[in-house]
Design an enzyme around this catalytic site. Structure first.
Site, mmCIF file in Angstrom:
data_model
loop_
_atom_site.group_PDB
_atom_site.id
_atom_site.type_symbol
_atom_site.label_atom_id
_atom_site.label_comp_id
_atom_site.label_asym_id
_atom_site.label_seq_id
_atom_site.Cartn_x
_atom_site.Cartn_y
_atom_site.Cartn_z
ATOM 1 N N ASP A 190 2.024 -5.156 -11.414
ATOM 2 C CA ASP A 190 1.887 -4.939 -9.929
ATOM 3 C C ASP A 190 0.431 -5.433 -9.839
ATOM 4 O O ASP A 190 -0.634 -4.700 -10.317
ATOM 5 C CB ASP A 190 1.961 -3.540 -9.710
ATOM 6 C CG ASP A 190 1.708 -3.145 -8.096
ATOM 7 O OD1 ASP A 190 0.716 -3.868 -7.487
ATOM 8 O OD2 ASP A 190 2.271 -2.205 -7.753
ATOM 9 N N TYR B 28 -2.583 -8.367 1.683
ATOM 10 C CA TYR B 28 -3.420 -7.947 2.756
ATOM 11 C C TYR B 28 -4.543 -6.989 1.842
ATOM 12 O O TYR B 28 -5.400 -6.699 2.780
ATOM 13 C CB TYR B 28 -2.548 -6.865 3.741
ATOM 14 C CG TYR B 28 -1.776 -5.615 3.302
ATOM 15 C CD1 TYR B 28 -2.647 -4.521 2.569
ATOM 16 C CD2 TYR B 28 -0.663 -5.804 2.698
ATOM 17 C CE1 TYR B 28 -1.767 -3.500 2.165
ATOM 18 C CE2 TYR B 28 0.144 -4.861 2.258
ATOM 19 C CZ TYR B 28 -0.667 -3.610 1.731
ATOM 20 O OH TYR B 28 0.276 -2.564 1.353
ATOM 21 N N ARG C 86 -13.509 6.189 -2.983
ATOM 22 C CA ARG C 86 -13.269 5.009 -3.513
ATOM 23 C C ARG C 86 -14.165 3.898 -2.702
ATOM 24 O O ARG C 86 -13.938 3.712 -1.592
ATOM 25 C CB ARG C 86 -11.775 4.743 -3.237
ATOM 26 C CG ARG C 86 -11.189 3.570 -4.239
ATOM 27 C CD ARG C 86 -9.594 3.617 -4.184
ATOM 28 N NE ARG C 86 -9.210 3.246 -2.763
ATOM 29 C CZ ARG C 86 -7.978 2.679 -2.518
ATOM 30 N NH1 ARG C 86 -7.245 2.348 -3.486
ATOM 31 N NH2 ARG C 86 -7.771 2.262 -1.308
ATOM 32 N N PHE D 7 0.466 3.665 -8.504
ATOM 33 C CA PHE D 7 0.591 4.039 -6.884
ATOM 34 C C PHE D 7 1.977 4.395 -6.813
ATOM 35 O O PHE D 7 2.928 3.835 -7.177
ATOM 36 C CB PHE D 7 0.441 2.469 -6.107
ATOM 37 C CG PHE D 7 0.383 2.555 -4.720
ATOM 38 C CD1 PHE D 7 -1.002 2.851 -4.238
ATOM 39 C CD2 PHE D 7 1.291 2.460 -3.906
ATOM 40 C CE1 PHE D 7 -0.998 3.019 -2.715
ATOM 41 C CE2 PHE D 7 1.362 2.750 -2.702
ATOM 42 C CZ PHE D 7 0.062 2.700 -1.910
HETATM 43 C C1 LIG Z 1 -1.420 -1.105 -1.895
HETATM 44 C C2 LIG Z 1 -0.177 -0.933 -3.087
HETATM 45 C C3 LIG Z 1 1.071 -1.005 -2.784
HETATM 46 C C4 LIG Z 1 1.416 -1.085 -1.327
HETATM 47 O O1 LIG Z 1 2.904 -1.687 -1.255
HETATM 48 P P1 LIG Z 1 3.537 -1.694 0.058
HETATM 49 O O2 LIG Z 1 4.835 -2.095 -0.168
HETATM 50 O O3 LIG Z 1 2.854 -2.979 0.568
HETATM 51 O O4 LIG Z 1 3.365 -0.750 1.029
HETATM 52 C C5 LIG Z 1 1.903 -1.002 -3.946
HETATM 53 N N1 LIG Z 1 1.415 -0.802 -5.144
HETATM 54 C C6 LIG Z 1 -0.063 -0.788 -5.592
HETATM 55 C C7 LIG Z 1 -0.601 -0.624 -6.849
HETATM 56 C C8 LIG Z 1 -0.743 -0.671 -4.523
HETATM 57 O O5 LIG Z 1 -2.072 -0.598 -4.506
#
Ligand SMILES: *Cc1c(COP(=O)(O)O)cnc(C)c1O
Length: 416
Positions: free
Chosen positions: A201, A226, A375, A129
């Site tokens: 993560d 969330y 997805r 991500f």
């Molecule tokens: C959704 C997601 C994020 C989002 O990070 P935010 O700080 O909440 O915007 C980060 N890493 C991964 C792998 C995600 O899927």
């Protein structure tokens, strides 16, 4: 050949079906996007009302003590801990995943720099991500000590980079696009054998797959609340640190909430000897409070049972797309092997964006990720087998009627 009747039968037999009633979902919607924004627990409305009207409205500033707003990051952290194989006192809820990555990355790099100063490589995945890579790049630029990011193609590529001077590896437990699911324990072993540290993560795995951060001997973890945990849009994120690392270094976003004695108003920073040292400043209390509604539902369910149902539902989705939509050239990019599959199914299709828009117009909400990926998130607490049947039937109709060719589906919104 899978039939509608068969799906109805599986729903009858489903021991988790009672949980669907805990969620507020609109009628005539099949929600396959709980991996991006989890559905709303019914209770969260009542809780929000209580916090706004009573705790804020009537008790005002007393609520920091009276409602224990101050203790929320660790109180909720202790609950989330139960879902990720952590102990009490090891998890805080705070800030965003993006910010929390910065904190744990700083800690991990600092710990490594003391032991192995020559190690200057931070590893991430090409397909991570993007925020994870962006934060690594920003961190490297900020400290300006010759660190480099090295991107790998996936699990099979890890041994290649581990032959080099690697300090820290950052991996997504479940890949947000493909749904690839890393075997945490064996990856940790592989990384530790080369004296590197791992940051997991958990955004697409917490609440989706069982895990044990302590037993698998992980180092650091971060993740969203969330998505699968249904905390509400933008709800603060989780952060876990292995006890052996916790008090070795304090993270550089050293705000007053992480201070040993915040209300001494001391002139200089001294970190708390607890996981609270990973906090920065004042938290969005209303948003954070709502996380509890989702977690409490998870704590009544069994993660193993959730995992079993998730695999059955993704299997069903994949089989039905094969059975009903074989001629429409959807290319599955999610692993078929359960060992490597998280809780969503993704397909590549040239007209993925338009097809997703046409599906949403029919009440089947999935999402689109560049490049060309459709997805479909599977959330076993509020999805049943018939939902999957119906979703694939809608997909088939859209393809048979070429509905996605309607020009209104070509228009790209800012958020895809
Ligand atoms: C959704 C997601 C994020 C989002 O990070 P935010 O700080 O909440 O915007 C980060 N890493 C991964 C792998 C995600 O899927």
């Amino acid at each position: 050949m899978i039939t509608h009747e068969q799906c109805l039968y599986w729903d009858q037999e489903d021991e988790l079906k009672k949980f669907k009633d805990e969620f507020a979902l609109p009628k005539n919607v099949i929600y396959l996007d709980g991996n991006s924004l989890g559905a709303r627990p019914k209770k969260s409305l009542e809780v929000a009302q209580h916090i706004i009207a009573k705790e804020w409205g009537e008790d005002l500033i007393n609520s920091w003590n009276k409602a224990d707003w101050w203790g929320l990051p660790t109180r909720l952290g202790d609950k989330v801990a139960q879902l990720i194989g952590a102990e009490k006192g090891e998890v805080v809820i705070s800030d965003s995943t993006t910010l929390n990555l910065f904190k744990v990355l700083s800690a991990a790099v600092k710990i490594q720099a003391e032991k192995f100063p020559e190690r200057k490589i931070i590893v991430a995945e090409k397909d991570a991500f993007p925020t994870d890579i962006y934060i690594i790049e920003g961190f490297i630029d900020l400290i300006n000590q010759g660190y480099q990011v090295e991107l790998i193609d996936g699990a099979d590529d890890l041994s290649r980079v581990l032959a080099k001077e690697v300090a820290v590896v950052v991996l997504s437990h479940v890949n947000y696009r493909t749904g690839y699911f890393y075997d945490m324990e064996s990856i940790n072993q592989q990384i530790h054998a080369k004296d590197a540290l791992i940051i997991w993560d958990l955004c697409h795995s917490v609440g989706a797959v069982p895990m044990d951060l302590n037993q698998s001997n992980s180092d650091f973890a971060i993740g969203c609340t969330y998505k699968y945990l249904n905390g509400g849009p933008g709800s603060p994120a989780l952060l876990w640190v292995n006890r052996k690392h916790r008090d070795q270094f304090w993270q550089p976003l050293s705000g007053w909430w992480g201070h040993k004695k915040p209300f001494d108003m001391a002139q200089h920073y001294e970190p708390a000897n607890s996981i609270r040292r990973y906090l920065c400043g004042t938290q969005p209390i209303i948003s954070m409070s709502l996380i509890e509604c989702g977690i409490d539902i998870f704590l009544q369910a069994d993660m193993q049972q959730i995992r079993e149902k998730s695999l059955k539902l993704t299997d069903l989705f994949i089989q039905l797309v094969q059975q009903e939509c074989a001629q429409f050239s959807f290319e599955l990019i999610t692993p078929l092997n359960h060992k490597y599959r998280g809780s969503h199914a993704s397909y590549r299709h040239e007209f993925g964006y338009e097809i997703i828009q046409a599906l949403i117009a029919r009440g089947v909400i999935g999402d689109y990720r560049e490049p060309e990926v459709l997805r479909f998130g599977i959330t076993p607490l509020y999805l049943g087998f018939e939902d999957i049947w119906n979703a694939v039937q809608q997909l088939k109709q859209i393809m048979l009627n070429s509905e996605w060719k309607n020009e209104r589906y070509l228009v790209r919104s800012e958020v895809t």
